[in-house]
Design an enzyme around this catalytic site. Structure first.
Site, mmCIF file in Angstrom:
data_model
loop_
_atom_site.group_PDB
_atom_site.id
_atom_site.type_symbol
_atom_site.label_atom_id
_atom_site.label_comp_id
_atom_site.label_asym_id
_atom_site.label_seq_id
_atom_site.Cartn_x
_atom_site.Cartn_y
_atom_site.Cartn_z
ATOM 1 N N CYS A 139 -41.908 -57.192 -41.655
ATOM 2 C CA CYS A 139 -40.470 -56.893 -41.729
ATOM 3 C C CYS A 139 -39.864 -57.222 -43.089
ATOM 4 C CB CYS A 139 -39.713 -57.610 -40.610
ATOM 5 S SG CYS A 139 -39.774 -59.416 -40.690
ATOM 6 N N HIS B 160 -36.826 -62.292 -38.288
ATOM 7 C CA HIS B 160 -36.991 -60.842 -38.313
ATOM 8 C C HIS B 160 -35.814 -60.218 -39.061
ATOM 9 C CE1 HIS B 160 -38.924 -57.157 -37.131
ATOM 10 N NE2 HIS B 160 -37.794 -56.684 -36.631
ATOM 11 N N HIS C 288 -36.887 -51.121 -39.274
ATOM 12 C CA HIS C 288 -37.597 -52.383 -39.476
ATOM 13 C C HIS C 288 -39.076 -52.205 -39.146
ATOM 14 C CE1 HIS C 288 -37.349 -53.489 -34.955
ATOM 15 N NE2 HIS C 288 -36.832 -52.287 -35.081
#
Length: 428
Positions: free
Chosen positions: A31, A84, A96
């Site tokens: 990510c 994240h 993402h």
């Protein structure tokens, strides 16, 4: 200046790329690797990890997001902080690098999974974008109302999630379509509002709404706490530093409260000395006690140094106390001591007599010397305090066996001998 729309557009080109832990190239992304790569292609260098990327730029509420902004989530509940990150595309969507099974994909902020794990949005310096024309519309509208309503009071959805009472209120506000004024009125009437001070409420909100800024404030407070400890001469453990930092950030401790807290940790260092302000106070106490002829223990000095640093007493009060003790110890000089004279100065003629008669440095003699102290504390025939007169004191000193070994004693003996011989007519 990079356009947020261009950043979002470039990110879309990697849709479907595989997920690779630690990956930061089209061959595979994680990510934060995807974010760093896309921004890097636009000349903007970002930290490599999610935890550091959330420290960049300014906080952005969900209803103010623009294409190119970063969105952060806490997907691993076993660890604190963001783990994240994605790039906002507009219309409540973000792209993402999700996980090994799905790779780079587009998700919705309206998804309950991401709403529950929302940590914040950040706008990176050097990126411009127009307001998202699709914000709070279409797919995202029903769920993002909760975010929007939370933001009307300067809070975030993540904060409400951390407060069960307020989260229940938020859900009622969404389902009942409360006005912002009603929502704010209900918040002010909550137990959370009433039991927490303004500074505590602000800290709790900041911790969840803008964790990067909160972290920076706490770290700055820790640095200040350690500096204050050194200045005061205190030795704070990491746990004590954390408590002090929280007191400064959460409870808005003022100087008096900080000094009171730090003063509790003043302790002797190597060779039983004190550092910082405590060391200066301790030395002043010792000097004052010496001038007043009062013996003080190490523990007494430590305790009084702590009290001064903590603001529980002052040097003026300590000086007054020592002077009062001095007047009690040397009653023959009580009036002079109360008028401001130091017993060491009052005892100077006796000190000089001992030094001269016994041939020792004057610095080795003080009011604490047994002969001097005894001479100062005598009583007359009526039982009233009265110091020994200097002639008697001189004779007392000469009765000391040590006096016979001095040059002064030998000279006096020779002088007496000559006088005896002269009286006998044996010498002229």
């Amino acid at each position: 200046m990079a356009r947020g729309e261009d950043i979002a557009s470039l990110a879309r080109q990697y849709l479907g790329s595989q997920y690779v832990w630690g990956g930061e190239s089209p061959g595979g992304f994680d990510c934060s690797g995807l974010v760093a790569y896309v921004y890097g292609k636009h000349g903007i260098q970002l930290p490599r990890t999610t935890y550091n990327q959330i420290m960049v730029g300014a906080s952005v509420s969900p209803d103010k997001l623009r294409p190119g902004d970063l969105v952060f989530f806490d997907t691993d509940r076993t660890k604190k902080g963001p783990d994240h990150v994605g790039i906002y595309l507009g219309g409540g969507k973000f792209i993402h690098a999700s996980n090994p099974g799905q790779g780079v994909k587009i998700s919705s902020l309206a998804d309950s999974y991401y709403m529950d794990r929302w940590m914040g949005g950040r706008r990176v310096p050097g990126v411009s974008a127009s307001p998202d024309p699709n914000a709070l519309t279409g797919e995202a509208a029903p769920q993002l109302d909760a975010h929007e309503l939370a933001e009307t009071y300067g809070m975030s959805y993540a904060f409400f999630k951390s407060q069960p009472e307020l989260f229940k209120m938020l859900k009622s506000a969404v389902s009942g379509q409360w006005t912002p004024d009603k929502f704010q009125a209900e918040i002010k009437n909550s137990s959370w509002w009433k039991k927490n001070s303004e500074t505590v409420r602000q800290a709790q909100v900041l911790q969840k709404t803008d964790p990067a800024t909160y972290k920076a404030q706490m770290e700055a407070a820790r640095v200040a706490a350690r500096k204050l400890a050194v200045q005061a001469g205190a030795m704070l453990s990491d746990k004590a530093v954390e408590k002090l930092a929280k007191g400064m950030v959460w409870f808005g401790w003022q100087d008096a409260q900080i000094q009171n807290y730090v003063g509790q940790y003043i302790k002797f260092q190597d060779h039983e000395v004190l550092g910082g302000m405590a060391g200066q106070v301790a030395q002043a106490i010792k000097n004052e006690a010496y001038k007043n002829g009062v013996a003080v223990t190490k523990q007494s000095v430590l305790n009084n140094a702590q009290y001064v640093v903590r603001g529980l007493t002052t040097m003026e009060k300590i000086q007054a106390s020592l002077r009062e003790q001095s007047a009690g110890l040397y009653p023959a000089f009580a009036e002079q001591i109360k008028a401001g004279a130091d017993i060491q100065d009052l005892a100077q003629p006796y000190i000089q007599t001992v030094a001269t008669e016994l041939g020792v440095p004057e610095t080795d003699v003080s009011v604490f010397s047994p002969k001097v102290k005894a001479a100062l504390n005598r009583a007359n025939a009526q039982g009233q305090p009265e110091a020994m007169n200097l002639n008697d004191f001189t004779q007392l000193v000469r009765n000391d066996p040590a006096w016979r070994k001095t040059q002064s004693a030998q000279d006096k003996t020779m002088a007496v001998g000559r006088q005896v011989l002269a009286d006998m007519g044996l010498v002229h």
